[in-house]
Design a protein around this motif. Structure first.
Motif, PDB file in Angstrom:
ATOM      1  N   PHE A  45     -14.882   1.654  41.869  1.00 47.11           N
ATOM      2  CA  PHE A  45     -14.708   1.182  40.499  1.00 47.11           C
ATOM      3  C   PHE A  45     -14.593  -0.334  40.568  1.00 47.11           C
ATOM      4  O   PHE A  45     -13.904  -0.852  41.455  1.00 47.11           O
ATOM      5  N   PRO A  46     -15.248  -1.070  39.661  1.00 44.44           N
ATOM      6  CA  PRO A  46     -15.177  -2.532  39.706  1.00 44.44           C
ATOM      7  C   PRO A  46     -13.731  -3.017  39.659  1.00 44.44           C
ATOM      8  O   PRO A  46     -12.926  -2.508  38.893  1.00 44.44           O
ATOM      9  N   GLY A  47     -13.427  -3.979  40.498  1.00 49.17           N
ATOM     10  CA  GLY A  47     -12.071  -4.526  40.568  1.00 49.17           C
ATOM     11  C   GLY A  47     -11.920  -5.734  39.670  1.00 49.17           C
ATOM     12  O   GLY A  47     -12.789  -6.043  38.851  1.00 49.17           O
ATOM     13  N   SER A  48     -10.835  -6.450  39.852  1.00 49.82           N
ATOM     14  CA  SER A  48     -10.568  -7.608  39.010  1.00 49.82           C
ATOM     15  C   SER A  48     -11.389  -8.818  39.457  1.00 49.82           C
ATOM     16  O   SER A  48     -11.537  -9.768  38.721  1.00 49.82           O
ATOM     17  N   THR A  49     -11.945  -8.764  40.676  1.00 50.77           N
ATOM     18  CA  THR A  49     -12.792  -9.840  41.180  1.00 50.77           C
ATOM     19  C   THR A  49     -14.219  -9.314  41.286  1.00 50.77           C
ATOM     20  O   THR A  49     -14.427  -8.270  41.912  1.00 50.77           O
ATOM     21  N   PRO A  50     -15.205  -9.991  40.715  1.00 55.01           N
ATOM     22  CA  PRO A  50     -16.585  -9.499  40.789  1.00 55.01           C
ATOM     23  C   PRO A  50     -17.030  -9.280  42.239  1.00 55.01           C
ATOM     24  O   PRO A  50     -16.734 -10.079  43.117  1.00 55.01           O
ATOM     25  N   GLY A  51     -17.720  -8.161  42.458  1.00 50.00           N
ATOM     26  CA  GLY A  51     -18.243  -7.873  43.794  1.00 50.00           C
ATOM     27  C   GLY A  51     -17.265  -7.204  44.735  1.00 50.00           C
ATOM     28  O   GLY A  51     -17.614  -6.888  45.866  1.00 50.00           O
ATOM     29  N   THR A  52     -16.014  -6.999  44.292  1.00 45.70           N
ATOM     30  CA  THR A  52     -15.046  -6.343  45.171  1.00 45.70           C
ATOM     31  C   THR A  52     -14.596  -5.022  44.562  1.00 45.70           C
ATOM     32  O   THR A  52     -14.585  -4.852  43.351  1.00 45.70           O
ATOM     33  N   ILE A  53     -14.230  -4.122  45.446  1.00 43.04           N
ATOM     34  CA  ILE A  53     -13.723  -2.816  45.047  1.00 43.04           C
ATOM     35  C   ILE A  53     -12.249  -2.757  45.440  1.00 43.04           C
ATOM     36  O   ILE A  53     -11.906  -2.981  46.599  1.00 43.04           O
ATOM     37  N   GLU A  54     -11.395  -2.496  44.463  1.00 44.18           N
ATOM     38  CA  GLU A  54      -9.960  -2.369  44.726  1.00 44.18           C
ATOM     39  C   GLU A  54      -9.496  -0.939  44.541  1.00 44.18           C
ATOM     40  O   GLU A  54      -8.360  -0.609  44.862  1.00 44.18           O
ATOM     41  N   GLU A  75     -16.790  16.023  35.353  1.00 44.05           N
ATOM     42  CA  GLU A  75     -15.354  16.144  35.039  1.00 44.05           C
ATOM     43  C   GLU A  75     -14.520  15.444  36.110  1.00 44.05           C
ATOM     44  O   GLU A  75     -13.533  14.768  35.791  1.00 44.05           O
ATOM     45  N   MET A  76     -14.913  15.612  37.377  1.00 42.66           N
ATOM     46  CA  MET A  76     -14.184  14.971  38.479  1.00 42.66           C
ATOM     47  C   MET A  76     -14.267  13.448  38.353  1.00 42.66           C
ATOM     48  O   MET A  76     -13.256  12.757  38.467  1.00 42.66           O
ATOM     49  N   VAL A  77     -15.465  12.921  38.076  1.00 43.66           N
ATOM     50  CA  VAL A  77     -15.640  11.473  37.932  1.00 43.66           C
ATOM     51  C   VAL A  77     -14.846  10.959  36.729  1.00 43.66           C
ATOM     52  O   VAL A  77     -14.166   9.930  36.819  1.00 43.66           O
ATOM     53  N   ASP A  78     -14.887  11.683  35.603  1.00 45.46           N
ATOM     54  CA  ASP A  78     -14.125  11.271  34.411  1.00 45.46           C
ATOM     55  C   ASP A  78     -12.631  11.248  34.692  1.00 45.46           C
ATOM     56  O   ASP A  78     -11.929  10.309  34.304  1.00 45.46           O
ATOM     57  N   HIS A  79     -12.131  12.295  35.361  1.00 46.65           N
ATOM     58  CA  HIS A  79     -10.696  12.367  35.669  1.00 46.65           C
ATOM     59  C   HIS A  79     -10.298  11.222  36.605  1.00 46.65           C
ATOM     60  O   HIS A  79      -9.298  10.542  36.373  1.00 46.65           O
ATOM     61  N   ALA A  80     -11.112  11.003  37.648  1.00 52.07           N
ATOM     62  CA  ALA A  80     -10.827   9.915  38.596  1.00 52.07           C
ATOM     63  C   ALA A  80     -10.905   8.561  37.899  1.00 52.07           C
ATOM     64  O   ALA A  80     -10.096   7.670  38.183  1.00 52.07           O
ATOM     65  N   SER A  81     -11.854   8.397  36.970  1.00 47.91           N
ATOM     66  CA  SER A  81     -11.987   7.134  36.226  1.00 47.91           C
ATOM     67  C   SER A  81     -10.731   6.853  35.411  1.00 47.91           C
ATOM     68  O   SER A  81     -10.255   5.719  35.362  1.00 47.91           O
ATOM     69  N   GLY A  82     -10.194   7.892  34.780  1.00 41.38           N
ATOM     70  CA  GLY A  82      -8.964   7.736  34.010  1.00 41.38           C
ATOM     71  C   GLY A  82      -7.804   7.293  34.886  1.00 41.38           C
ATOM     72  O   GLY A  82      -7.037   6.397  34.530  1.00 41.38           O
ATOM     73  N   ILE A  83      -7.697   7.913  36.066  1.00 44.70           N
ATOM     74  CA  ILE A  83      -6.630   7.549  37.010  1.00 44.70           C
ATOM     75  C   ILE A  83      -6.837   6.114  37.503  1.00 44.70           C
ATOM     76  O   ILE A  83      -5.891   5.322  37.583  1.00 44.70           O
ATOM     77  N   ALA A  84      -8.095   5.765  37.822  1.00 46.40           N
ATOM     78  CA  ALA A  84      -8.406   4.414  38.296  1.00 46.40           C
ATOM     79  C   ALA A  84      -8.060   3.377  37.225  1.00 46.40           C
ATOM     80  O   ALA A  84      -7.461   2.338  37.528  1.00 46.40           O
ATOM     81  N   ASN A  85      -8.421   3.665  35.968  1.00 49.54           N
ATOM     82  CA  ASN A  85      -8.120   2.729  34.879  1.00 49.54           C
ATOM     83  C   ASN A  85      -6.617   2.568  34.686  1.00 49.54           C
ATOM     84  O   ASN A  85      -6.125   1.470  34.419  1.00 49.54           O
ATOM     85  N   GLU A  86      -5.883   3.671  34.835  1.00 46.02           N
ATOM     86  CA  GLU A  86      -4.417   3.629  34.731  1.00 46.02           C
ATOM     87  C   GLU A  86      -3.861   2.707  35.819  1.00 46.02           C
ATOM     88  O   GLU A  86      -3.017   1.846  35.563  1.00 46.02           O
ATOM     89  N   TRP A  87      -4.359   2.869  37.062  1.00 42.37           N
ATOM     90  CA  TRP A  87      -3.871   2.032  38.169  1.00 42.37           C
ATOM     91  C   TRP A  87      -4.262   0.580  37.953  1.00 42.37           C
ATOM     92  O   TRP A  87      -3.454  -0.324  38.166  1.00 42.37           O
ATOM     93  N   LEU A  88      -5.517   0.322  37.525  1.00 38.41           N
ATOM     94  CA  LEU A  88      -5.960  -1.060  37.311  1.00 38.41           C
ATOM     95  C   LEU A  88      -5.106  -1.745  36.248  1.00 38.41           C
ATOM     96  O   LEU A  88      -4.723  -2.902  36.412  1.00 38.41           O
TER      97      LEU A  88
END
Length: 115
Positions: free
Chosen positions: A42-51, A88-101
Motif C-alpha cells: 500500500f502506498p506509504g507517506s513517502t512516494p515510492g516507499t511501502i510502509e 474481500e481479502m484485499v478490501d479487508h486488508a486495505s481497511g486495516i492498512a488505512n486504519e494503521w496509516l
C-alpha cells in the motif's frame, strides 16, 4: 524476542530496518515459499516507499507494517481468509492498512510537535 511462527512470518527479521520498495514486496509475493500466496503493498507517506503491505499466506492474511519508532517491521493485524474471495481479502486488508496509516500519521504529527 520470541517469534510465534503462527502469527509472525519468519522472514520479517530479514527485512531492512526501513520502509521498502514495491519491488521488494513483489519479490516477497513471488517467493518460492509454498506458504506464501502473494503480497501487495500500500502506498506509504513517502512516494515510492511501502510502509504497509498485505501478505497472503495459506489460510491467513497478515497486514505487515513498518514501525518507525522501533525501526522494524511487525504484523499489525492478521485475519482468517478461508471464507473470503480475493477481493474481500484485499478490501479487508486495505481497511486495516488505512486504519494503521491514519494512526501512524497522527503519531508522527504528534512526535513532530514535541520536537
Amino acid at each position: 524476542m520470541t517469534n510465534d511462527s503462527n502469527t509472525s512470518p519468519k522472514f520479517l527479521s530479514s527485512l531492512p530496518s526501513q520502509p521498502i520498495t514495491d519491488n521488494i514486496v513483489k519479490q516477497i509475493g513471488e517467493s518460492d515459499s509454498p506458504k506464501i500466496r502473494g503480497a501487495m503493498g500500500f502506498p506509504g507517506s513517502t512516494p515510492g516507499t511501502i510502509e504497509v503491505f498485505l501478505l497472503a499466506m495459506e489460510s491467513k492474511t497478515h497486514v505487515v507494517v513498518f514501525d518507525p519508532t522501533e525501526e522494524q517491521w511487525r504484523v499489525y493485524n492478521s485475519f482468517n481468509t478461508e471464507d473470503m474471495t480475493h477481493d474481500e481479502m484485499v478490501d479487508h486488508a486495505s481497511g486495516i492498512a488505512n486504519e494503521w496509516l491514519a494512526e501512524s500519521l497522527s503519531d508522527r504529527i504528534a512526535a513532530g510537535e514535541e520536537e
